[in-house]
Write an enzyme that holds these catalytic residues in place. Sequence first.
Site, PDB file in Angstrom:
ATOM      1  N   ASP A   1       0.682  -1.146  -0.021  1.00  0.00           N
ATOM      2  CA  ASP A   1      -0.040   0.194   0.048  1.00  0.00           C
ATOM      3  C   ASP A   1       0.758   1.231   0.056  1.00  0.00           C
ATOM      4  O   ASP A   1       0.632   2.109   0.879  1.00  0.00           O
ATOM      5  CB  ASP A   1      -0.816   0.138   1.234  1.00  0.00           C
ATOM      6  CG  ASP A   1      -2.063  -1.044   1.047  1.00  0.00           C
ATOM      7  OD1 ASP A   1      -1.916  -2.080   0.199  1.00  0.00           O
ATOM      8  OD2 ASP A   1      -2.823  -0.962   1.993  1.00  0.00           O
TER       9      ASP A   1
ATOM     10  N   ASP B   1      -0.560  -3.979  -3.901  1.00  0.00           N
ATOM     11  CA  ASP B   1      -1.464  -2.990  -3.851  1.00  0.00           C
ATOM     12  C   ASP B   1      -0.981  -1.645  -3.723  1.00  0.00           C
ATOM     13  O   ASP B   1      -1.501  -0.637  -3.152  1.00  0.00           O
ATOM     14  CB  ASP B   1      -2.913  -3.086  -2.780  1.00  0.00           C
ATOM     15  CG  ASP B   1      -3.455  -4.321  -2.979  1.00  0.00           C
ATOM     16  OD1 ASP B   1      -3.607  -5.005  -3.994  1.00  0.00           O
ATOM     17  OD2 ASP B   1      -3.957  -4.810  -1.825  1.00  0.00           O
TER      18      ASP B   1
END
Length: 381
Positions: free
Chosen positions: A221, A242
């Site tokens: 992230d 991600d």
Amino acid sequence: MGVASPPRVTLAAILTSLLVLALLLGVESSSSFGPNGSNGLVSIEKDYAKWLRQVGSFRHSLTKNRESCTNKKKVPEACLIVRVSKRKQSGAFQSVQKAISSVPTINNCRVVIFVGPGTYREKVEIPATMAYVTLKGSGADRTIIEWDDTADRKGPNGRPLGTYASATFAVNSPHFIAKNITFKNNAPLPPSGALGKQAVAFRISADKAAFKSCRFIGAQDTLYDHTGRHYFENCYIEGSVDFVFGDGLSLYRNCHLHAVTNSYGALTAQKRESLLDETGFSFVECRVTGSGALYLGRAWGTFSRVVFAYTYMDKIITPRGWYDWGDKNREMTVFFGQYKCLGPGAAYEARVPWSRELTSEEAEPFISLDFIDGNEWLPKS
């Protein structure tokens, strides 16, 4: 996102009902998504897009309603200049956060903060009331802002920070610009499947933000593209899982996306939750490299939307390309596509059948500044 007017809510209900009815009556299933994108869902979405163009005033209205304290007048390029330096210099701050805190609470003119060479180990946040801030480094390899929070780290209240608050640098105000600077989260690369190890390097939670020649470095992230319209140009983004995620409406042009994982990873996790949401990520003339096996994206949102165009993909891209987040129903609603990509990882033949190899007509809305209304708000230089 702003409260929708009653007529638009009614339209949303009608479209949703039509979509469900079409699927129940046998509109082509997700397995029939083909290169021509001629399934029932695409037809409904195209009809809605056509209606939006006719109405006109609704275009990107959800983000336009978040103008906050800004006005419509032309903003001076620089009505205030602030300097930050690792060296003790007269009139210069030694902390980026202290420099930001010196800006007027409600700011309606462009403030330029020059950040000198060095590594600034601090956690920084720009409040929603402080619009028109420009952050200029001395080169992305020379000016670095870093911290190491993770989602499971306890905050001042004794509770875990969560992904949102783990960001090294967070922006909540509109009209933000960053140039020639690195934003980094130093948290170590977590083992596969570890919980609570999200570690955001940068979070943008505001409309009309531009980033040029910046670096975003982290693992899980890395870049939280949270909400609003954003433009990234000549940027470097590094991560594992991600590492570009959120519900922004964003155009990435000529960016380098680099994976750092020894197992499976994912480049994007876009969170579009409704057919009516105008959000999505578009990567144009970018480059994807790195290690491990990388999905181009995971369907975080039910209507997740991501497009890659004219992008080089290294062999690390998994042949299937995309992952449905473990929910087969999302295969009928996501919009994952690529257009004229190249490299050993760009081959479309083995992609999941519910992704799309776009035609020129289908790709056109995603590959220009019009995707983010950029000609209306992006600075000329």
